[in-house]
Design a protein around this motif. Structure first.
Motif, PDB file in Angstrom:
ATOM      1  N   LEU A  70       0.828  -1.202   0.000  1.00  0.00           N
ATOM      2  CA  LEU A  70       0.000   0.000   0.000  1.00  0.00           C
ATOM      3  C   LEU A  70       0.872   1.266   0.000  1.00  0.00           C
ATOM      4  O   LEU A  70       0.572   2.225  -0.709  1.00  0.00           O
ATOM      5  CB  LEU A  70      -0.901  -0.027   1.246  1.00  0.00           C
ATOM      6  CG  LEU A  70      -2.067   0.928   1.338  1.00  0.00           C
ATOM      7  CD1 LEU A  70      -2.978   0.831   0.115  1.00  0.00           C
ATOM      8  CD2 LEU A  70      -2.871   0.639   2.602  1.00  0.00           C
ATOM      9  N   PHE A  71       1.952   1.244   0.745  1.00  0.00           N
ATOM     10  CA  PHE A  71       2.851   2.395   0.855  1.00  0.00           C
ATOM     11  C   PHE A  71       3.380   2.831  -0.515  1.00  0.00           C
ATOM     12  O   PHE A  71       3.478   4.027  -0.797  1.00  0.00           O
ATOM     13  CB  PHE A  71       4.018   2.042   1.779  1.00  0.00           C
ATOM     14  CG  PHE A  71       4.866   3.206   2.191  1.00  0.00           C
ATOM     15  CD1 PHE A  71       4.624   3.857   3.391  1.00  0.00           C
ATOM     16  CD2 PHE A  71       5.917   3.649   1.407  1.00  0.00           C
ATOM     17  CE1 PHE A  71       5.412   4.931   3.803  1.00  0.00           C
ATOM     18  CE2 PHE A  71       6.717   4.717   1.804  1.00  0.00           C
ATOM     19  CZ  PHE A  71       6.462   5.363   2.999  1.00  0.00           C
ATOM     20  N   ASP A  76      -2.846   8.636  -5.478  1.00  0.00           N
ATOM     21  CA  ASP A  76      -4.309   8.615  -5.559  1.00  0.00           C
ATOM     22  C   ASP A  76      -4.877   7.225  -5.314  1.00  0.00           C
ATOM     23  O   ASP A  76      -5.883   7.072  -4.613  1.00  0.00           O
ATOM     24  CB  ASP A  76      -4.786   9.142  -6.921  1.00  0.00           C
ATOM     25  CG  ASP A  76      -4.601  10.646  -7.051  1.00  0.00           C
ATOM     26  OD1 ASP A  76      -4.514  11.336  -6.010  1.00  0.00           O
ATOM     27  OD2 ASP A  76      -4.538  11.135  -8.201  1.00  0.00           O
ATOM     28  N   GLU A  77      -4.235   6.213  -5.878  1.00  0.00           N
ATOM     29  CA  GLU A  77      -4.699   4.839  -5.693  1.00  0.00           C
ATOM     30  C   GLU A  77      -4.565   4.422  -4.224  1.00  0.00           C
ATOM     31  O   GLU A  77      -5.458   3.793  -3.658  1.00  0.00           O
ATOM     32  CB  GLU A  77      -3.911   3.882  -6.587  1.00  0.00           C
ATOM     33  CG  GLU A  77      -4.439   2.466  -6.565  1.00  0.00           C
ATOM     34  CD  GLU A  77      -3.674   1.534  -7.498  1.00  0.00           C
ATOM     35  OE1 GLU A  77      -3.825   0.321  -7.337  1.00  0.00           O
ATOM     36  OE2 GLU A  77      -2.913   2.031  -8.372  1.00  0.00           O
ATOM     37  N   ARG A  78      -3.461   4.792  -3.600  1.00  0.00           N
ATOM     38  CA  ARG A  78      -3.246   4.486  -2.190  1.00  0.00           C
ATOM     39  C   ARG A  78      -4.338   5.121  -1.341  1.00  0.00           C
ATOM     40  O   ARG A  78      -4.934   4.498  -0.473  1.00  0.00           O
ATOM     41  CB  ARG A  78      -1.876   4.974  -1.742  1.00  0.00           C
ATOM     42  CG  ARG A  78      -1.606   4.764  -0.261  1.00  0.00           C
ATOM     43  CD  ARG A  78      -0.249   5.247   0.207  1.00  0.00           C
ATOM     44  NE  ARG A  78       0.107   6.557  -0.275  1.00  0.00           N
ATOM     45  CZ  ARG A  78       1.082   6.804  -1.150  1.00  0.00           C
ATOM     46  NH1 ARG A  78       1.835   5.847  -1.639  1.00  0.00           N
ATOM     47  NH2 ARG A  78       1.335   8.044  -1.537  1.00  0.00           N
ATOM     48  N   PHE A  79      -4.621   6.390  -1.610  1.00  0.00           N
ATOM     49  CA  PHE A  79      -5.637   7.091  -0.826  1.00  0.00           C
ATOM     50  C   PHE A  79      -7.005   6.443  -1.004  1.00  0.00           C
ATOM     51  O   PHE A  79      -7.745   6.269  -0.030  1.00  0.00           O
ATOM     52  CB  PHE A  79      -5.693   8.581  -1.180  1.00  0.00           C
ATOM     53  CG  PHE A  79      -6.544   9.341  -0.210  1.00  0.00           C
ATOM     54  CD1 PHE A  79      -5.985   9.833   0.957  1.00  0.00           C
ATOM     55  CD2 PHE A  79      -7.890   9.522  -0.436  1.00  0.00           C
ATOM     56  CE1 PHE A  79      -6.775  10.509   1.886  1.00  0.00           C
ATOM     57  CE2 PHE A  79      -8.684  10.190   0.479  1.00  0.00           C
ATOM     58  CZ  PHE A  79      -8.122  10.690   1.647  1.00  0.00           C
ATOM     59  N   GLU A  80      -7.339   6.080  -2.233  1.00  0.00           N
ATOM     60  CA  GLU A  80      -8.626   5.414  -2.500  1.00  0.00           C
ATOM     61  C   GLU A  80      -8.748   4.126  -1.688  1.00  0.00           C
ATOM     62  O   GLU A  80      -9.804   3.832  -1.132  1.00  0.00           O
ATOM     63  CB  GLU A  80      -8.773   5.098  -3.988  1.00  0.00           C
ATOM     64  CG  GLU A  80      -9.283   6.246  -4.811  1.00  0.00           C
ATOM     65  CD  GLU A  80      -9.501   5.844  -6.263  1.00  0.00           C
ATOM     66  OE1 GLU A  80      -9.874   4.683  -6.534  1.00  0.00           O
ATOM     67  OE2 GLU A  80      -9.282   6.709  -7.131  1.00  0.00           O
ATOM     68  N   GLN A  81      -7.654   3.352  -1.646  1.00  0.00           N
ATOM     69  CA  GLN A  81      -7.695   2.092  -0.904  1.00  0.00           C
ATOM     70  C   GLN A  81      -7.806   2.335   0.602  1.00  0.00           C
ATOM     71  O   GLN A  81      -8.536   1.624   1.292  1.00  0.00           O
ATOM     72  CB  GLN A  81      -6.472   1.241  -1.232  1.00  0.00           C
ATOM     73  CG  GLN A  81      -6.565   0.633  -2.620  1.00  0.00           C
ATOM     74  CD  GLN A  81      -5.553  -0.463  -2.848  1.00  0.00           C
ATOM     75  OE1 GLN A  81      -5.089  -1.115  -1.922  1.00  0.00           O
ATOM     76  NE2 GLN A  81      -5.200  -0.679  -4.111  1.00  0.00           N
ATOM     77  N   THR A 125      -1.216  10.959   5.209  1.00  0.00           N
ATOM     78  CA  THR A 125      -2.023  11.491   4.121  1.00  0.00           C
ATOM     79  C   THR A 125      -3.371  11.957   4.661  1.00  0.00           C
ATOM     80  O   THR A 125      -3.950  11.313   5.529  1.00  0.00           O
ATOM     81  CB  THR A 125      -2.177  10.459   2.972  1.00  0.00           C
ATOM     82  OG1 THR A 125      -2.888  11.045   1.891  1.00  0.00           O
ATOM     83  CG2 THR A 125      -2.878   9.195   3.421  1.00  0.00           C
ATOM     84  N   ALA A 126      -3.831  13.089   4.167  1.00  0.00           N
ATOM     85  CA  ALA A 126      -5.077  13.679   4.634  1.00  0.00           C
ATOM     86  C   ALA A 126      -6.060  13.804   3.483  1.00  0.00           C
ATOM     87  O   ALA A 126      -5.670  13.999   2.328  1.00  0.00           O
ATOM     88  CB  ALA A 126      -4.809  15.052   5.237  1.00  0.00           C
ATOM     89  N   LEU A 135     -11.890  12.613  -0.501  1.00  0.00           N
ATOM     90  CA  LEU A 135     -10.951  12.949  -1.567  1.00  0.00           C
ATOM     91  C   LEU A 135      -9.572  13.280  -0.999  1.00  0.00           C
ATOM     92  O   LEU A 135      -9.467  13.941   0.039  1.00  0.00           O
ATOM     93  CB  LEU A 135     -11.472  14.150  -2.359  1.00  0.00           C
ATOM     94  CG  LEU A 135     -12.869  13.996  -2.962  1.00  0.00           C
ATOM     95  CD1 LEU A 135     -13.330  15.309  -3.580  1.00  0.00           C
ATOM     96  CD2 LEU A 135     -12.887  12.871  -3.984  1.00  0.00           C
ATOM     97  N   PRO A 136      -8.508  12.844  -1.697  1.00  0.00           N
ATOM     98  CA  PRO A 136      -7.152  13.137  -1.212  1.00  0.00           C
ATOM     99  C   PRO A 136      -6.868  14.630  -1.258  1.00  0.00           C
ATOM    100  O   PRO A 136      -7.316  15.334  -2.157  1.00  0.00           O
ATOM    101  CB  PRO A 136      -6.251  12.369  -2.178  1.00  0.00           C
ATOM    102  CG  PRO A 136      -7.066  12.145  -3.395  1.00  0.00           C
ATOM    103  CD  PRO A 136      -8.497  12.125  -2.966  1.00  0.00           C
TER     104      PRO A 136
END
Length: 184
Positions: A70-71, A76-81, A125-126, A135-136
């Motif tokens: 995940l890191f 964007d993909e990381r945040f979605e997950q 990440t926020a 949303l990221p």
């Protein structure tokens, strides 16, 4: 008091005794990420309830979950997950809160902050809720040692704020009597 570097990752925290009423200890606390404050607006933080949860040994803030896969995903993909794990669309699926920083003033203000590690670095990440979707918004990566210094600084603030508990005194005294051979 500033803990860490608010231009990268840190906290702005201040106890305001005029806002307190026992047993509640209140003040201001903001998490900073790349110079942006979370929560974005002024909110009273109840340290006596917020900090114990935030600094609990099981808290993602204290012990970020290691997940290299995940890191190293695209931002964007990381945040979605992370958002999907924490807030699944399927209401029958349990929320995975293992990445969500349990800072209620942030979460109650329409934001979420996640933290994870690859074992050497920590990613913070926020995101912001908009039209029912998280949303990221912001992220920062720093070495684990630097991250731990910030968390230790927050813990020191809390420790100074709460008086150390003194060991309980024995309620009864035990007296030992020696009995002589003649029974007296």
């Amino acid at each position: 008091m500033i803990i860490g570097d608010p231009y990268k990752f840190g906290f702005l925290i201040e106890r305001v005794s005029d806002w307190e009423y026992p047993p509640f200890v209140n003040g201001l606390m903001f998490l900073y990420l790349n110079g942006k404050a979370y929560p974005e607006e002024l909110r009273t933080t109840t340290f006596s309830t917020e900090l114990p949860e935030l600094l609990d040994e099981a808290s993602p803030l204290v012990k970020p979950k290691e997940n290299k896969k995940l890191f190293y995903l695209d931002s964007d993909e990381r945040f979605e997950q992370l958002a999907a794990l924490t807030y699944p669309e399927n209401i029958d699926k349990e929320n995975d809160l293992s990445y969500l920083v349990p800072f209620h003033e942030i979460n109650d203000s329409g934001h979420a902050v996640f933290v994870l590690t690859d074992g050497e670095n920590v990613l913070i990440t926020a995101g912001e809720w908009s039209e029912g979707k998280l949303l990221p918004k912001n992220e920062y990566i720093l070495p684990l040692s630097q991250y731990n210094k910030v968390v230790d600084g927050l813990r020191s603030f809390y420790d100074e704020m709460t008086p150390a508990k003194k060991p309980a005194k024995a309620k009864s005294k035990v007296t030992i009597h020696k009995i002589k051979k003649d029974g007296k």
